[in-house]
Design a protein around this motif. Sequence first.
Motif, PDB file in Angstrom:
ATOM      1  N   ASP A 220       0.827  -1.213   0.000  1.00  0.00           N
ATOM      2  CA  ASP A 220       0.000   0.000   0.000  1.00  0.00           C
ATOM      3  C   ASP A 220       0.860   1.262   0.000  1.00  0.00           C
ATOM      4  OD1 ASP A 220      -2.204  -1.645   0.056  1.00  0.00           O
ATOM      5  OD2 ASP A 220      -2.434  -1.538   2.241  1.00  0.00           O
ATOM      6  N   LEU A 221       2.001   1.210   0.696  1.00  0.00           N
ATOM      7  CA  LEU A 221       2.907   2.364   0.695  1.00  0.00           C
ATOM      8  C   LEU A 221       3.505   2.585  -0.688  1.00  0.00           C
ATOM      9  CD1 LEU A 221       4.563   4.582   2.094  1.00  0.00           C
ATOM     10  CD2 LEU A 221       6.223   2.812   2.740  1.00  0.00           C
ATOM     11  N   LEU A 222       3.905   1.506  -1.360  1.00  0.00           N
ATOM     12  CA  LEU A 222       4.435   1.642  -2.721  1.00  0.00           C
ATOM     13  C   LEU A 222       3.368   2.160  -3.683  1.00  0.00           C
ATOM     14  CD1 LEU A 222       6.582  -1.619  -2.979  1.00  0.00           C
ATOM     15  CD2 LEU A 222       7.428   0.726  -2.907  1.00  0.00           C
ATOM     16  N   GLN A 223       2.138   1.743  -3.486  1.00  0.00           N
ATOM     17  CA  GLN A 223       1.052   2.254  -4.324  1.00  0.00           C
ATOM     18  C   GLN A 223       0.857   3.744  -4.118  1.00  0.00           C
ATOM     19  OE1 GLN A 223      -2.774   0.572  -3.445  1.00  0.00           O
ATOM     20  NE2 GLN A 223      -3.711   1.312  -5.333  1.00  0.00           N
ATOM     21  N   ALA A 224       0.891   4.189  -2.864  1.00  0.00           N
ATOM     22  CA  ALA A 224       0.738   5.617  -2.595  1.00  0.00           C
ATOM     23  C   ALA A 224       1.908   6.414  -3.144  1.00  0.00           C
ATOM     24  CB  ALA A 224       0.597   5.842  -1.089  1.00  0.00           C
ATOM     25  N   LEU A 225       3.113   5.858  -3.072  1.00  0.00           N
ATOM     26  CA  LEU A 225       4.279   6.551  -3.622  1.00  0.00           C
ATOM     27  C   LEU A 225       4.219   6.628  -5.145  1.00  0.00           C
ATOM     28  CD1 LEU A 225       7.122   5.020  -1.406  1.00  0.00           C
ATOM     29  CD2 LEU A 225       6.217   7.343  -1.289  1.00  0.00           C
ATOM     30  N   SER A 226       3.742   5.565  -5.788  1.00  0.00           N
ATOM     31  CA  SER A 226       3.687   5.554  -7.252  1.00  0.00           C
ATOM     32  C   SER A 226       2.611   6.472  -7.792  1.00  0.00           C
ATOM     33  CB  SER A 226       3.447   4.122  -7.742  1.00  0.00           C
ATOM     34  OG  SER A 226       4.445   3.247  -7.270  1.00  0.00           O
ATOM     35  N   LEU A 227       1.519   6.607  -7.062  1.00  0.00           N
ATOM     36  CA  LEU A 227       0.410   7.460  -7.513  1.00  0.00           C
ATOM     37  C   LEU A 227       0.512   8.880  -6.990  1.00  0.00           C
ATOM     38  CD1 LEU A 227      -2.558   4.939  -7.116  1.00  0.00           C
ATOM     39  CD2 LEU A 227      -1.162   5.400  -9.139  1.00  0.00           C
ATOM     40  N   GLY A 228       1.548   9.183  -6.211  1.00  0.00           N
ATOM     41  CA  GLY A 228       1.718  10.526  -5.684  1.00  0.00           C
ATOM     42  C   GLY A 228       0.781  10.866  -4.550  1.00  0.00           C
ATOM     43  N   GLN A 229       0.277   9.863  -3.829  1.00  0.00           N
ATOM     44  CA  GLN A 229      -0.670  10.084  -2.750  1.00  0.00           C
ATOM     45  C   GLN A 229      -0.034   9.994  -1.377  1.00  0.00           C
ATOM     46  OE1 GLN A 229      -3.644   7.105  -3.437  1.00  0.00           O
ATOM     47  NE2 GLN A 229      -4.333   8.014  -5.383  1.00  0.00           N
ATOM     48  N   ALA A 230       1.285   9.806  -1.308  1.00  0.00           N
ATOM     49  CA  ALA A 230       1.970   9.707  -0.022  1.00  0.00           C
ATOM     50  C   ALA A 230       2.293  11.105   0.495  1.00  0.00           C
ATOM     51  CB  ALA A 230       3.242   8.872  -0.164  1.00  0.00           C
ATOM     52  N   GLU A 231       2.923  11.139   1.658  1.00  0.00           N
ATOM     53  CA  GLU A 231       3.299  12.415   2.253  1.00  0.00           C
ATOM     54  C   GLU A 231       4.372  13.109   1.414  1.00  0.00           C
ATOM     55  OE1 GLU A 231       4.513  11.676   6.205  1.00  0.00           O
ATOM     56  OE2 GLU A 231       2.553  10.916   6.876  1.00  0.00           O
ATOM     57  N   THR A 232       4.446  14.393   1.556  1.00  0.00           N
ATOM     58  CA  THR A 232       5.391  15.177   0.752  1.00  0.00           C
ATOM     59  C   THR A 232       6.836  14.854   1.105  1.00  0.00           C
ATOM     60  OG1 THR A 232       3.717  16.927   0.760  1.00  0.00           O
ATOM     61  CG2 THR A 232       5.899  17.509  -0.062  1.00  0.00           C
ATOM     62  N   ASP A 233       7.099  14.479   2.360  1.00  0.00           N
ATOM     63  CA  ASP A 233       8.468  14.184   2.767  1.00  0.00           C
ATOM     64  C   ASP A 233       9.037  12.963   2.061  1.00  0.00           C
ATOM     65  OD1 ASP A 233       8.192  16.315   4.457  1.00  0.00           O
ATOM     66  OD2 ASP A 233       7.706  15.095   6.224  1.00  0.00           O
ATOM     67  N   MET A 234       8.185  12.063   1.573  1.00  0.00           N
ATOM     68  CA  MET A 234       8.661  10.867   0.888  1.00  0.00           C
ATOM     69  C   MET A 234       9.183  11.164  -0.504  1.00  0.00           C
ATOM     70  SD  MET A 234       8.308   8.486   3.106  1.00  0.00           S
ATOM     71  CE  MET A 234       8.557   7.049   2.080  1.00  0.00           C
ATOM     72  N   PHE A 235       8.963  12.370  -1.021  1.00  0.00           N
ATOM     73  CA  PHE A 235       9.444  12.730  -2.356  1.00  0.00           C
ATOM     74  C   PHE A 235      10.557  13.767  -2.311  1.00  0.00           C
ATOM     75  CE2 PHE A 235       4.988  11.485  -2.743  1.00  0.00           C
ATOM     76  CZ  PHE A 235       5.060  10.510  -3.720  1.00  0.00           C
ATOM     77  N   ASN A 236      10.939  14.205  -1.126  1.00  0.00           N
ATOM     78  CA  ASN A 236      11.975  15.225  -0.989  1.00  0.00           C
ATOM     79  C   ASN A 236      13.296  14.561  -0.613  1.00  0.00           C
ATOM     80  OD1 ASN A 236      10.076  17.217  -1.501  1.00  0.00           O
ATOM     81  ND2 ASN A 236       9.600  17.501   0.680  1.00  0.00           N
ATOM     82  N   VAL A 237      14.295  14.740  -1.463  1.00  0.00           N
ATOM     83  CA  VAL A 237      15.638  14.239  -1.193  1.00  0.00           C
ATOM     84  C   VAL A 237      16.466  15.399  -0.658  1.00  0.00           C
ATOM     85  CG1 VAL A 237      17.696  13.168  -2.183  1.00  0.00           C
ATOM     86  CG2 VAL A 237      15.426  12.523  -3.016  1.00  0.00           C
ATOM     87  N   PRO A 238      17.060  15.279   0.515  1.00  0.00           N
ATOM     88  CA  PRO A 238      17.815  16.419   1.077  1.00  0.00           C
ATOM     89  C   PRO A 238      19.013  16.763   0.214  1.00  0.00           C
ATOM     90  CG  PRO A 238      18.180  14.439   2.370  1.00  0.00           C
ATOM     91  CD  PRO A 238      17.086  14.113   1.408  1.00  0.00           C
ATOM     92  N   SER A 239      19.314  18.029   0.133  1.00  0.00           N
ATOM     93  CA  SER A 239      20.459  18.492  -0.646  1.00  0.00           C
ATOM     94  C   SER A 239      21.740  18.250   0.126  1.00  0.00           C
ATOM     95  CB  SER A 239      20.312  19.980  -0.969  1.00  0.00           C
ATOM     96  OG  SER A 239      20.196  20.739   0.227  1.00  0.00           O
ATOM     97  N   ARG A 240      22.809  18.028  -0.612  1.00  0.00           N
ATOM     98  CA  ARG A 240      24.097  17.741   0.017  1.00  0.00           C
ATOM     99  C   ARG A 240      24.671  19.014   0.641  1.00  0.00           C
ATOM    100  NH1 ARG A 240      27.734  13.701  -0.384  1.00  0.00           N
ATOM    101  NH2 ARG A 240      26.480  12.703  -2.016  1.00  0.00           N
ATOM    102  N   ARG A 241      25.143  18.868   1.852  1.00  0.00           N
ATOM    103  CA  ARG A 241      25.722  20.026   2.518  1.00  0.00           C
ATOM    104  C   ARG A 241      27.118  20.310   1.966  1.00  0.00           C
ATOM    105  NH1 ARG A 241      27.336  17.952   8.621  1.00  0.00           N
ATOM    106  NH2 ARG A 241      28.905  16.406   8.000  1.00  0.00           N
ATOM    107  N   THR A 242      27.598  21.496   2.158  1.00  0.00           N
ATOM    108  CA  THR A 242      28.885  21.934   1.609  1.00  0.00           C
ATOM    109  C   THR A 242      30.024  21.199   2.292  1.00  0.00           C
ATOM    110  OG1 THR A 242      27.897  24.106   1.228  1.00  0.00           O
ATOM    111  CG2 THR A 242      30.310  23.935   1.109  1.00  0.00           C
TER     112      THR A 242
END
Length: 365
Positions: free
Chosen positions: A209-231
């Motif tokens: 169910d989590l993979l389904q929500a991720l594939s359809l864009g129905q999961a939380e916003t944090d699951m699609f945000n990749v943190p940027s690399r620090r300096t």
Amino acid sequence: MPFQLPHPDTAIHLYRHLLREATYVPPYCRPWVTERIRSKFRDDRRPNIHKAHQSLRYLRSANAGHVDRTLHLCFLASGRLGKRRRQLASSYLAKDPAVDSDALHQKPLLPTEKDTSSNRKPRPEEPPIQSWLDNWDIHKIKAVAGAQVRNTTNLPKQMRKTYDPALVLPTENAWGRPFKPKLAKRKEQKHYAKLLADLMPPVPQGEWDLLQALSLGQAETDMFNVPSRRTVATTPVTTQDSPTITAPEWNWEAYVTKPVRAVERGNSRAFKSLSGACDSDPRGQGRPIGVKIFNPRRLRRSIYGRVWEASPTLTKAKGKGKFQVTFGGARRELSPATTSDLQFFSGVDKQGAPTKITEPHKGNG
């Protein structure tokens, strides 16, 4: 990568660099990657430093935007490949435990045991052949294999179409005689061993169910945000004139003792994301191959969607030995045409066939 990241020298620094790189992977596989790194360093008495350096370069390449390596990490985390795939297969494709005490005592006799339930003299029959295949549920394996054959998505491993042993395994030898039970059992074991090597085991319903929500864009916003690399911190060397940064020295001995293709291998487009090398000359090799910018849409379609398509669920259906297998995957429909584009489709139906034009009825006179 804008510049080459420093490489650790000691084991503790290597461990810290691996944990740091684990924070930049996609959120779905981040817990698995972190736990895998910790378990490898804790369980192994003599950790393989060479493989750890390779894993660090692999993680850096995936975090730089390499799609195939990021997808491979998600396949490992979801159990489509690697150790977790074997764990899921042994958990969901094994025989169900005994329900009560009577079913528990109804087990096959060992070769050294005898049936003492009756006073009759036992018949001289061959003892049952013990096999590792007795612990697996054949009906579950066939159900998942059949669904995987019918699934047309790009799986990490392709399933052979002839998965049924009744259609593949021979029953007679070259002289037309049936095989002995021991030889027939070995052939059956070999067939199912190859079948299990290519099988995609089921995943838990909550993870599906989590993979389904991720594939359809129905999961939380944090699951699609990749943190940027620090300096990365650098150590400048100051002089009396102006502050400068030391540049790496040119290793001329390598160009003299080795072929140029071996020395410049890390600068090629195929290995640039692994080595972290950057072109000092604007006329260099160019951008690395297979590296993309991970935005929420690319994560949803190229990573999470493909993992969901390769993940089935297993539920028991009505009937003895019948199971229902459901693979993930959503049909991607085309967006409707705009008003200005509809003129190109006038005169044809939805299948593309020309529509019949009816002429107006002409009256008498």
